[in-house]
Design a protein around this motif. Structure first.
Motif, PDB file in Angstrom:
ATOM      1  N   ASN A   1       0.822  -1.217   0.000  1.00 16.43           N
ATOM      2  CA  ASN A   1       0.000   0.000   0.000  1.00 16.43           C
ATOM      3  C   ASN A   1       0.855   1.266   0.000  1.00 16.43           C
ATOM      4  N   TRP A   2       2.058   1.147  -0.576  1.00 18.40           N
ATOM      5  CA  TRP A   2       2.868   2.343  -0.793  1.00 18.40           C
ATOM      6  C   TRP A   2       2.192   3.226  -1.843  1.00 18.40           C
ATOM      7  N   CYS A   3       2.465   4.520  -1.772  1.00 13.18           N
ATOM      8  CA  CYS A   3       1.902   5.453  -2.762  1.00 13.18           C
ATOM      9  C   CYS A   3       2.439   5.097  -4.161  1.00 13.18           C
ATOM     10  N   PRO A   4       1.640   5.344  -5.201  1.00 16.02           N
ATOM     11  CA  PRO A   4       2.173   5.167  -6.563  1.00 16.02           C
ATOM     12  C   PRO A   4       3.421   6.037  -6.753  1.00 16.02           C
ATOM     13  N   GLY A   5       4.491   5.428  -7.231  1.00 16.11           N
ATOM     14  CA  GLY A   5       5.729   6.175  -7.455  1.00 16.11           C
ATOM     15  C   GLY A   5       6.706   6.129  -6.301  1.00 16.11           C
ATOM     16  N   CYS A   6       6.316   5.550  -5.172  1.00  8.36           N
ATOM     17  CA  CYS A   6       7.220   5.448  -4.021  1.00  8.36           C
ATOM     18  C   CYS A   6       8.463   4.643  -4.390  1.00  8.36           C
TER      19      CYS A   6
ATOM     20  N   VAL B   1      21.109  -4.439  -7.026  1.00  6.27           N
ATOM     21  CA  VAL B   1      21.029  -5.903  -6.922  1.00  6.27           C
ATOM     22  C   VAL B   1      22.418  -6.482  -6.662  1.00  6.27           C
ATOM     23  N   ASP B   2      23.407  -5.959  -7.378  1.00  8.78           N
ATOM     24  CA  ASP B   2      24.781  -6.438  -7.199  1.00  8.78           C
ATOM     25  C   ASP B   2      25.270  -6.141  -5.775  1.00  8.78           C
ATOM     26  N   LEU B   3      24.963  -4.957  -5.268  1.00  8.24           N
ATOM     27  CA  LEU B   3      25.392  -4.603  -3.910  1.00  8.24           C
ATOM     28  C   LEU B   3      24.740  -5.524  -2.876  1.00  8.24           C
ATOM     29  N   ILE B   4      23.468  -5.831  -3.072  1.00  8.66           N
ATOM     30  CA  ILE B   4      22.773  -6.700  -2.107  1.00  8.66           C
ATOM     31  C   ILE B   4      23.377  -8.108  -2.144  1.00  8.66           C
ATOM     32  N   GLN B   5      23.707  -8.570  -3.338  1.00  6.46           N
ATOM     33  CA  GLN B   5      24.350  -9.894  -3.428  1.00  6.46           C
ATOM     34  C   GLN B   5      25.723  -9.890  -2.747  1.00  6.46           C
ATOM     35  N   GLN B   6      26.490  -8.826  -2.977  1.00  5.26           N
ATOM     36  CA  GLN B   6      27.797  -8.734  -2.307  1.00  5.26           C
ATOM     37  C   GLN B   6      27.621  -8.683  -0.793  1.00  5.26           C
ATOM     38  N   ALA B   7      26.577  -7.972  -0.358  1.00  6.66           N
ATOM     39  CA  ALA B   7      26.311  -7.851   1.083  1.00  6.66           C
ATOM     40  C   ALA B   7      26.003  -9.227   1.672  1.00  6.66           C
ATOM     41  N   MET B   8      25.214 -10.022   0.960  1.00  6.08           N
ATOM     42  CA  MET B   8      24.880 -11.350   1.472  1.00  6.08           C
ATOM     43  C   MET B   8      26.102 -12.268   1.471  1.00  6.08           C
ATOM     44  N   ASP B   9      27.020 -12.040   0.534  1.00  4.48           N
ATOM     45  CA  ASP B   9      28.244 -12.850   0.485  1.00  4.48           C
ATOM     46  C   ASP B   9      29.226 -12.473   1.590  1.00  4.48           C
ATOM     47  N   HIS B  10      29.137 -11.250   2.084  1.00  3.94           N
ATOM     48  CA  HIS B  10      30.111 -10.760   3.072  1.00  3.94           C
ATOM     49  C   HIS B  10      29.930 -11.480   4.401  1.00  3.94           C
ATOM     50  N   GLU B  11      31.021 -11.910   5.000  1.00  5.49           N
ATOM     51  CA  GLU B  11      30.976 -12.585   6.311  1.00  5.49           C
ATOM     52  C   GLU B  11      31.014 -11.532   7.406  1.00  5.49           C
ATOM     53  N   GLY B  12      29.882 -10.984   7.732  1.00  5.06           N
ATOM     54  CA  GLY B  12      29.814  -9.942   8.747  1.00  5.06           C
ATOM     55  C   GLY B  12      28.606  -9.061   8.488  1.00  5.06           C
ATOM     56  N   PHE B  13      28.525  -7.956   9.205  1.00 10.43           N
ATOM     57  CA  PHE B  13      27.372  -7.060   9.090  1.00 10.43           C
ATOM     58  C   PHE B  13      27.531  -6.174   7.862  1.00 10.43           C
ATOM     59  N   SER B  14      26.552  -6.231   6.977  1.00 12.11           N
ATOM     60  CA  SER B  14      26.611  -5.451   5.739  1.00 12.11           C
ATOM     61  C   SER B  14      25.532  -4.386   5.766  1.00 12.11           C
ATOM     62  N   PHE B  15      25.955  -3.160   5.595  1.00  9.91           N
ATOM     63  CA  PHE B  15      25.025  -2.022   5.634  1.00  9.91           C
ATOM     64  C   PHE B  15      24.931  -1.403   4.242  1.00  9.91           C
ATOM     65  N   ILE B  16      23.703  -1.293   3.741  1.00 11.98           N
ATOM     66  CA  ILE B  16      23.482  -0.594   2.461  1.00 11.98           C
ATOM     67  C   ILE B  16      22.467   0.515   2.701  1.00 11.98           C
ATOM     68  N   ASN B  17      22.895   1.742   2.485  1.00 11.84           N
ATOM     69  CA  ASN B  17      21.965   2.871   2.537  1.00 11.84           C
ATOM     70  C   ASN B  17      21.428   3.093   1.123  1.00 11.84           C
ATOM     71  N   VAL B  18      20.105   3.004   0.969  1.00  7.31           N
ATOM     72  CA  VAL B  18      19.517   3.076  -0.375  1.00  7.31           C
ATOM     73  C   VAL B  18      18.638   4.314  -0.501  1.00  7.31           C
ATOM     74  N   PHE B  19      18.979   5.185  -1.425  1.00  6.63           N
ATOM     75  CA  PHE B  19      18.132   6.347  -1.688  1.00  6.63           C
ATOM     76  C   PHE B  19      16.833   5.862  -2.334  1.00  6.63           C
ATOM     77  N   SER B  20      15.714   6.238  -1.713  1.00  2.00           N
ATOM     78  CA  SER B  20      14.408   5.709  -2.118  1.00  2.00           C
ATOM     79  C   SER B  20      13.371   6.824  -1.960  1.00  2.00           C
ATOM     80  N   PRO B  21      13.157   7.632  -2.997  1.00  3.44           N
ATOM     81  CA  PRO B  21      12.364   8.866  -2.848  1.00  3.44           C
ATOM     82  C   PRO B  21      10.946   8.660  -2.324  1.00  3.44           C
ATOM     83  N   CYS B  22      10.535   9.583  -1.468  1.00  4.27           N
ATOM     84  CA  CYS B  22       9.142   9.678  -1.013  1.00  4.27           C
ATOM     85  C   CYS B  22       8.470  10.751  -1.865  1.00  4.27           C
TER      86      CYS B  22
END
Ligand code: SF4
Length: 286
Positions: free
Chosen positions: A10-15, A174-195
């Motif tokens: 139920n996110w707004c259209p375009g979120c 997608v590539d960053l998320i895959q690399q994050a899952m491959d990393h042995e430790g805590f992986s932080f990805i800040n994703v710009f996602s306009p409101c």
């Protein structure tokens, strides 16, 4: 595999959050993670609805508390691929105490923050990521606090994988998320996602104009280079900013400290209830 359940977002259209959801889905499909091996844990906010839209294990937890739940899930069942999701208010305001400690603790999981520089669910208040001058209901004359530099904060606090993405740049994310899952430790990805509803300032056009890519030949193992590029771009850069493979994950460090793999905390070998103590406690309340 189908990771979508039949609940309609139920996110707004375009979120921007639709794009983050799609990128996470692409990444887990590419890595061939079965839904029963995936847990998506979220906090509170528009972004944190995301956990409810996956066909996987998940919990829509309390405000700012996605990380304690998610780290607990991972430590209790280390076979699960655990992804925690928050918004910038959830992660960097009420949840910041947990976020800082997760950066340094290094539990082997992925943390995706959907950063739109505003509180959306509560209808448009300034967040710790809001730009100076941003007019909201809580900053009618414009925000005047310095926005939090989250990637520098993560690296300074000891995070071993720090990346930044933009939901429009789907292949990179997608590539960053895959690399994050491959990393042995805590992986932080800040994703710009306009409101698109409550932040007309940091719009799609604004991000298109301001975001840059990492320079050619950038070395993500160079800590000083990460601080330099973040300073030069005012944090408006996407890609893998920093990775430190030298530190063991929390799980490995704990196992090493205990002389072997840590036993499952929910097995009877570990939890040995003291029936006499339990009975005596119960008797006190009779
Ligand atoms: Fe997305 Fe903003 Fe709408 Fe929330 S209010 S769903 S963040 S566009």
């Amino acid at each position: 595999k189908d990771y979508r359940n039949d609940i309609r977002p139920n996110w707004c259209p375009g979120c921007g959050h639709y794009g983050v959801q799609a990128a996470i889905t692409d990444a887990v499909v590419a890595k061939n993670i079965p839904p029963e091996k995936l847990a998506v844990i979220s906090g509170i906010g528009c972004s944190s609805r995301i956990g409810g839209y996956f066909y996987a294990y998940g919990a829509h937890t309390t405000h700012g508390r996605a990380l304690p739940y998610a780290q607990g899930v991972k430590l209790a069942n280390q076979d699960l691929e655990v992804i925690a999701c928050s918004g910038d208010g959830d992660a960097f305001a009420i949840g910041m105490g947990h976020t800082i400690h997760a950066f340094k603790r290094n539990v082997n999981m992925t943390y995706i923050v959907m950063d739109n520089h505003v509180y959306g669910l509560t209808k448009g208040q300034a967040s710790p990521r809001s730009d100076i001058g941003f007019v909201t209901k809580t900053t009618p004359r414009g925000a005047f606090e310095t926005p939090l530099s989250v990637c520098e904060t993560a690296i300074a606090a000891g995070a071993t994988f720090v990346a930044q993405g933009y939901m429009i740049n789907r292949a990179e994310l997608v590539d960053l998320i895959q690399q994050a899952m491959d990393h042995e430790g805590f992986s932080f990805i800040n994703v710009f996602s306009p409101c698109v509803t409550y932040n007309k300032h940091n719009s799609y056009d604004w991000f298109k104009e301001h975001l840059t890519a990492l320079p050619e030949g950038y070395d993500p193992t160079d800590r000083a280079a990460a601080f330099k590029v973040l300073s030069e771009t005012q944090g408006l850069v996407t890609g893998l900013l920093y990775r430190d493979n030298s530190r063991p994950s929390f799980e490995k460090a704990m196992a090493d400290a205990n002389g072997g793999p840590h036993p499952h905390p929910l097995t009877e070998d570990v939890v040995k209830p003291d029936q006499a103590l339990f009975d005596s406690l119960c008797n006190q309340f009779k």
